[in-house]
Design a protein around this motif. Structure first.
Motif, short mmCIF file in Angstrom:
data_model
loop_
_atom_site.label_atom_id
_atom_site.label_comp_id
_atom_site.label_asym_id
_atom_site.label_seq_id
_atom_site.Cartn_x
_atom_site.Cartn_y
_atom_site.Cartn_z
N GLN A 147 0.82 -1.21 0.00
CA GLN A 147 0.00 0.00 0.00
C GLN A 147 0.86 1.27 0.00
N LEU A 148 0.68 2.08 -1.04
CA LEU A 148 1.31 3.40 -1.11
C LEU A 148 0.19 4.43 -1.06
N PHE A 149 0.32 5.35 -0.15
CA PHE A 149 -0.74 6.34 0.01
C PHE A 149 -0.13 7.65 0.47
N ILE A 150 -0.92 8.69 0.44
CA ILE A 150 -0.45 10.01 0.83
C ILE A 150 0.07 9.97 2.26
N GLY A 151 1.31 10.42 2.43
CA GLY A 151 1.94 10.39 3.74
C GLY A 151 2.78 9.16 3.99
N LYS A 152 2.71 8.16 3.09
CA LYS A 152 3.51 6.95 3.25
C LYS A 152 4.97 7.25 2.94
N LYS A 153 5.85 6.87 3.85
CA LYS A 153 7.28 7.10 3.67
C LYS A 153 7.88 5.93 2.92
N ILE A 154 8.58 6.21 1.81
CA ILE A 154 9.18 5.15 1.02
C ILE A 154 10.70 5.11 1.17
N GLY A 155 11.27 6.08 1.86
CA GLY A 155 12.72 6.10 2.06
C GLY A 155 13.18 7.46 2.54
N ASN A 156 14.49 7.67 2.47
CA ASN A 156 15.10 8.95 2.84
C ASN A 156 16.10 9.36 1.78
N LEU A 157 16.21 10.67 1.59
CA LEU A 157 17.25 11.25 0.75
C LEU A 157 18.25 11.91 1.69
N VAL A 158 19.48 11.43 1.67
CA VAL A 158 20.50 11.90 2.62
C VAL A 158 21.55 12.71 1.87
N ILE A 159 21.82 13.91 2.35
CA ILE A 159 22.90 14.75 1.81
C ILE A 159 24.04 14.74 2.82
N ALA A 160 25.16 14.15 2.44
CA ALA A 160 26.32 14.02 3.33
C ALA A 160 27.36 15.09 3.00
N TYR A 161 27.83 15.80 4.04
CA TYR A 161 28.77 16.90 3.86
C TYR A 161 30.18 16.46 4.25
N GLU A 162 31.12 17.28 3.80
CA GLU A 162 32.54 16.98 4.03
C GLU A 162 32.89 16.99 5.51
N ASP A 163 32.17 17.78 6.31
CA ASP A 163 32.48 17.86 7.74
C ASP A 163 31.88 16.71 8.54
N GLY A 164 31.29 15.75 7.87
CA GLY A 164 30.75 14.58 8.54
C GLY A 164 29.29 14.69 8.94
N THR A 165 28.70 15.87 8.76
CA THR A 165 27.28 16.03 9.06
C THR A 165 26.44 15.61 7.85
N GLN A 166 25.15 15.49 8.09
CA GLN A 166 24.26 15.13 6.99
C GLN A 166 22.85 15.66 7.25
N ASP A 167 22.15 15.90 6.17
CA ASP A 167 20.73 16.27 6.23
C ASP A 167 19.91 15.11 5.70
N VAL A 168 18.80 14.84 6.36
CA VAL A 168 17.91 13.75 5.95
C VAL A 168 16.58 14.33 5.50
N ILE A 169 16.22 14.05 4.26
CA ILE A 169 14.95 14.51 3.70
C ILE A 169 14.04 13.29 3.55
N PRO A 170 12.97 13.20 4.32
CA PRO A 170 12.06 12.07 4.17
C PRO A 170 11.41 12.07 2.78
N LEU A 171 11.34 10.92 2.19
CA LEU A 171 10.67 10.77 0.91
C LEU A 171 9.26 10.25 1.18
N GLU A 172 8.29 11.14 1.11
CA GLU A 172 6.92 10.82 1.47
C GLU A 172 6.00 11.06 0.28
N MET A 173 5.09 10.11 0.06
CA MET A 173 4.13 10.25 -1.02
C MET A 173 3.22 11.45 -0.75
#
Length: 850
Positions: free
Chosen positions: A115-141
Motif C-alpha cells: 500500500q502506497l498512500f499520501i503520507g507513506k514514507k518510502i525512504g530517505n534522501l540523505v545529503i552528506a557533507y565533508e564535515d561529517g554532518t548530513q541532512d535527511v529529507i524524508p521521501l513521502e508520497m
C-alpha cells in the motif's frame, strides 16, 4: 405470477503544478551542472530544467555505489546553492496496492508492503557533507514523491480528478507537493523517470555524496534518475578518493533558458518535515473517513419515467446519514444498471460508457474522465446484475430479449461451422470439441473465446462453469417473472436462434453440466476462469493436459486436477434444479428427475470433496489460486440461496448451512474483519449477503454500513463548470473495489459500475427487503434491518404469487428490535398468517390475494 408489493417498515480548470500561469521570466544560464551518474545519459528538460539522464533500464556503467543493499550513494564532491533531483517516484511499484491475486486482504493491514498512500514514507534522501554532518529529507508520497502512471501519464488515460477540476483539491495538492511536474501533457510522450523533480537548498558546505535509503518493507525503491546542480563551486572536483584518470562527475549543461521558478528551491535540506500538516490535510481531503459520513447527504430519486423498486433505509440520530447513503446507493446503481442493460438487444453490458475509472486495480485515489468499457456481457453477472434489473425495473421486453441474447451465443461451441447451427466460430478449433458435448456459455457471453490464457484442457475455449450455470439461473429467473409460460414463448422455434426454442436452449445448457460431470468422472464441477485462477499457470492441472486425446488419459488428468470449487459446483446444482422446474412445467418428468439426480450428485460431492478443517470446524475449501481477493466465493451456499432455496436459513440444507456458518466465522477472522472491500462484490458484497442470509445480524450491521460507506465518494460532490461535467451523478456508484488503509481511511479503485461487483453489492441491499417468493404459494417476508439502522421502506417490489397477476397495493408496518425486524403487517387485501421463528424475525408464511 407477479404482483407489486409495497411495504413500509418503520423501525481541467486547474492543472495544479503541471501548469505555471503566469510564467515567470526565463533567464539564460550557463551555471548548471549535470552529475554524470549513468552512461548513455542525454540532456533533456523537465519543464525548463535540464538534466543528464538515462532510462533506468539503459544505465549501463554508473557511479552509483551500494554500500548496503538498501542504500545507493551518488558522489558529488562539490558545493552548490541548489540541488535538483529528477525522478521522485517509487520505481518498480508505481501504484497504490497489489492486484487482487496477491490476496493482500488476508495479511494484517500493518504488515502489508504494497500500500502506497499520501503520507507513506518510502525512504530517505540523505545529503552528506565533508564535515561529517548530513541532512535527511524524508521521501513521502504526496510531498517529496508522487505517482506517475496512476496519476499523470498512464498508457491510455490520466487519473487527475478531482485535482484537475476542483479548486479546493488543486490548492491542497499544490500546497502539499514539493515536486515540480513536467509540462508535457500528451499521454504516451511523458517520460516516467523524468516527469518530476525536487529542488533542494543544501547547507553551505561541500557535499561529498547524496544517498537514497530505501525502506525494504515497502515495495519498490525511491527513484533518483538524474541530478542537476546550480551555484556550483569547484565544478571539476573528482570522485571519492580522487582516483587517477577519473572522468569528472560534473558536466556543464548546454546553455538554455530556465524559468526562475524552476531554479528556486522548494525545500531546505535541514528544515525537516515542514510539510506534514499540508500532507495530512491533503490526505484528509482526498481520502474518505468515517467523519465524512456525518455530513448530511441529499436523497435522490428515480427519474419519473423509470418504474422501479424503491428501497429506503431508515436511521435515527447517528445512523440517519448512513441510512440515506444506503438509499442513494440503491437508487444510483439500479439507474446505472438499467441504463447499460439494453432492452432491445438483451445485452447486459459490464460497464457504462464514459463512466469514471479510479486507476484499475491499483489506483491511488484519483480518477479519470473516461473509464474502462467492457463490450462483453459476463455470464456470472446473470446471477446478480441481470437478475436485479429484470426484477426491480419494469420491462417485460427485456426479459425475453435477455434470454434470446444469451441463447444466441450458447451455440458458439459446437463441432461444426454451419452458420445455420450457431454463430460464426472461426477462432474455435472444432476438432477439439467432443462431438457428444452439448453447447455452453464461457467467460464472456458474446465473445466466447476471450479468456486471456492458453487452453487448459483438451477442449478449446474457457469453460467457466460458474458463469454458465449463473446464466441458466438468470434465464429461469426471467421465465418465472414472465409468469412461467409453457406455450409458444417456451416451446416455439426461433428463427433468429438457429431454429431452437427457449426450451431447447434450457435443455442443452442443463445437459452440458450433466455431460461435464460424466466426462470428467467427478462429482463436483470442473471450472476454468477466475474462480480457479485460470489454472494458476499450470499449477492446478497436470502438465500438457491440453494435448491429451486418449479418454483414459483424459480421465486421469481430471482426477489429478485441482480445479473444482464450491462456487461453480453449488451454482451448477442450483441451475439444474431451476431447469428441473421448467421441465416439470412442461410435463418433462424424465428430464426433471435426471437433472435433480445430477444436482444431488453434486451436493453429495461437495460435502465429500470440497470441505476442509479450520480451528477444529468443517469449512468449505478455498480455491488456492482464485482471482477473488479474499475467498468469499467459498460461502456460495448462503449467498446464492436467494434464487431457489429461499431466505430463511432454517429451511436451507442443514449440513451445508452449518459448514457455511463456520466458513463465515473463518472469513470474519481475517484481518479485514467487517472491512474486506478490495473487491466490492467479490468481497464486501458476498460477505454481507452471507451474514444477512444466515441471520448473523451482529455482523450484518457493520458489513452493510461498510458497503454503503465504501460506495460513497464525497469528492464527487461538485460540478466542473468549465468542462460541463457534473460529477454528482457518480457519487454513489459502486466501484470495482476499495483500498482500505491502515489508519481507517479508504478510497475507491477500479472502474465505477463494474457490473460483476456492482450487482453483488446492490443485491445485498435488495436482500434487506426480505421478499422470499421462491415458492409463490408460500410467500415469506423476512426483512433484515440490522443495527444501527432503525427501519426500511420498500415500495413497488415485484412479488410472484400463484395463479394471477395483480396490482394490489399492500402496506405493512413493523417496529424494530436490536436484531432486526419484528412484529406485524397489515394488508389491504388478502389474508396473512405470521410466524416468528427467531428473534427479530417476521415471516409471512401464507398469502391469499383476492
Amino acid at each position: 405470477m407477479k404482483t407489486r408489493l409495497t411495504i413500509l417498515i418503520a423501525a481541467i480548470s486547474l492543472q495544479c503544478i503541471a501548469e505555471i500561469s503566469p510564467m515567470k521570466p526565463r533567464v539564460n544560464t550557463s551555471k548548471l551542472y549535470g552529475v554524470k551518474i549513468d552512461s548513455n545519459a542525454t540532456q533533456l528538460n523537465c519543464r525548463t530544467m535540464p538534466f543528464l539522464v538515462a532510462a533506468p533500464e539503459n544505465r549501463c556503467t554508473t557511479i552509483r555505489i551500494k554500500p548496503q543493499p538498501q542504500i545507493e550513494a551518488i558522489p558529488i564532491n562539490a558545493k552548490a546553492s541548489t540541488i535538483h533531483f529528477l525522478g521522485m517516484t517509487d520505481y518498480g511499484w508505481d501504484r497504490g496496492l497489489h492486484h487482487w491475486t496477491a490476496h493482500s486482504e488476508t495479511i494484517p493491514i500493518n504488515n502489508r508492503n504494497d500500500q502506497l498512500f499520501i503520507g507513506k514514507k518510502i525512504g530517505n534522501l540523505v545529503i552528506a557533507y565533508e564535515d561529517g554532518t548530513q541532512d535527511v529529507i524524508p521521501l513521502e508520497m504526496g510531498a517529496t514523491a508522487w505517482f506517475f502512471g496512476q496519476y499523470a501519464g498512464g498508457p491510455m488515460i490520466q487519473y487527475r480528478e478531482p485535482i484537475a477540476s476542483s479548486p479546493k483539491h488543486a490548492t491542497a495538492f499544490k500546497k502539499a507537493l514539493k515536486l515540480k511536474e513536467s509540462e508535457e501533457k500528451v499521454i504516451g510522450k511523458m517520460i516516467p523517470y523524468a516527469h518530476y523533480f525536487l529542488s533542494v537548498k543544501p547547507q553551505n558546505k561541500k557535499i561529498v555524496h547524496v544517498a537514497i535509503h530505501d525502506i525494504p518493507a515497502v515495495l519498490g525503491a525511491p527513484l533518483i534518475s538524474a541530478i542537476t546542480l546550480a551555484g556550483v563551486e569547484n565544478p571539476l572536483s573528482r570522485g571519492v578518493a580522487d582516483r587517477p584518470g577519473c572522468v569528472p562527475y560534473l558536466q556543464p549543461l548546454n546553455v538554455s533558458k530556465v524559468d526562475n521558478s524552476d531554479l528556486e528551491p522548494t525545500i531546505e535540506s535541514n528544515a525537516g518535515n515542514v510539510w506534514s500538516n499540508d500532507v495530512a490535510n491533503f490526505a484528509k481531503l482526498l481520502y474518505m473517513h468515517d467523519s465524512d459520513l456525518k455530513e448530511k447527504v441529499e436523497l435522490i430519486d428515480f427519474p419519473k419515467e423509470m418504474e422501479a423498486t424503491k428501497i429506503k433505509f431508515l436511521g435515527e440520530k447517528d445512523s440517519e446519514n448512513i441510512a440515506d447513503i444506503l438509499s442513494c446507493v440503491w437508487i444510483s446503481n439500479l439507474i446505472d444498471m438499467d441504463g447499460k442493460f439494453d432492452p432491445e438487444t438483451g445485452c447486459f453490458h459490464e460497464s457504462t460508457k464514459q463512466i469514471p475509472d479510479y486507476g484499475g486495480y491499483s489506483g491511488v485515489g484519483t480518477w479519470g474522465h473516461h473509464g474502462k468499457y467492457h463490450h462483453g456481457a459476463f455470464p456470472r453477472c446473470s446471477d446478480h446484475y441481470a437478475s436485479l434489473v429484470l426484477r426491480c425495473v419494469e420491462n417485460k421486453k427485456r426479459m425475453t430479449s435477455y434470454v434470446d441474447f444469451c441463447d444466441k451465443y450458447l451455440y458458439y461451441f459446437r463441432d461444426n461451422r454451419d452458420p445455420k447451427k450457431g454463430p460464426p466460430n472461426p477462432g474455435f478449433k472444432i476438432e477439439m470439441y467432443p462431438s457428444n458435448a452439448p453447447p455452453h456459455w464461457s467467460f464472456v457471453v458474446n465473445n466466447p473465446m476471450v479468456a486471456g490464457v492458453k487452453i487448459i484442457n483438451e477442449i478449446d475455449g474457457p469453460e467457466e462453469t460458474d458463469g454458465h450455470s449463473s446464466t441458466m439461473v438468470g434465464r429461469w429467473f426471467a421465465w418465472r417473472h414472465l409468469g412461467a409460460p409453457t406455450g409458444d414463448w417456451l416451446t416455439a422455434p426461433r428463427s433468429n436462434i438457429y431454429g431452437k426454442s427457449r426450451w431447447d436452449s434450457s435443455q442443452a445448457a442443463a445437459e452440458f453440466i450433466c455431460w461435464l460431470l460424466d466426462y470428467t468422472g467427478r462429482d463436483v464441477v470442473w471450472c476454468e476462469g477466475e474462480t480457479t485462477g485460470w489454472g494458476a499457470g499450470g499449477g492446478l492441472h497436470p502438465k500438457n493436459m491440453s494435448e491429451a486425446t486418449d479418454m483414459v488419459k483424459i480421465k486421469e488428468n481430471y482426477k489429478k486436477a485441482n480445479m473444482y470449487e464450491p462456487y461453480p459446483s453449488y451454482v451448477a446444482l442450483t441451475a439444474l434444479r431451476c431447469s428441473a422446474q421448467m421441465a416439470d412445467a412442461l410435463g418433462k418428468t424424465e428430464e426433471s428427475k435426471r437433472w435433480q439426480k445430477y444436482a444431488d450428485r453434486i451436493e453429495a460431492g461437495m460435502l465429500k470433496e470440497l470441505t476442509t478443517n479450520w480451528n477444529g470446524k468443517t469449512v468449505w475449501r478455498r480455491s488456492p489460486n482464485t482471482v477473488y481477493p479474499s475467498f468469499q466465493d467459498s460461502m456460495v451456499q448462503a449467498w446464492f440461496s436467494i434464487y431457489l432455496a429461499g431466505l430463511d436459513p432454517n429451511k436451507l440444507h442443514t449440513e451445508m448451512t452449518k459448514i457455511t456458518r463456520n466458513t463465515l466465522e473463518r472469513q470474519l477472522a481475517l484481518p479485514g474483519g467487517h472491512s474486506q472491500p478490495q473487491a466490492m462484490g467479490y468481497g464486501q458484497g458476498w460477505l454481507t449477503k452471507t451474514a444477512l442470509i444466515l441471520d448473523e445480524m451482529d455482523d450484518a450491521g457493520p458489513l452493510l454500513v461498510n458497503l454503503g460507506k465504501f460506495s460513497y465518494d464525497k469528492n464527487m460532490n461538485f460540478v466542473d463548470e468549465k468542462n460541463k461535467k457534473d460529477w454528482r451523478s457518480f457519487m454513489y456508484i459502486v466501484p470495482e473495489g476499495v483500498n482500505y488503509l491502515p489508519n481507517g481511511s479508504w478510497y475507491k479503485i477500479g472502474d465505477l459500475g463494474n457490473g460483476a461487483n456492482q450487482g453483488i453489492a446492490t443485491h445485498a441491499l435488495e436482500l434487506c427487503a426480505g421478499i422470499d417468493d421462491t415458492k409463490p404459494e408460500d410467500l415469506k417476508i423476512i426483512p433484515r434491518v440490522p443495527a444501527p439502522l432503525s427501519g426500511i421502506e420498500i415500495t413497488d417490489f415485484p412479488v410472484l404469487i400463484p395463479n394471477s397477476r395483480t396490482n394490489t397495493d399492500e402496506h405493512g408496518r413493523t417496529r424494530t428490535t436490536d436484531h432486526g425486524i419484528s412484529h406485524s403487517l397489515k394488508a389491504e387485501t388478502g389474508e396473512y398468517w405470521w410466524v416468528g421463528d427467531r428473534p427479530g424475525d417476521v415471516t409471512l408464511t401464507r398469502a391469499k390475494i383476492n
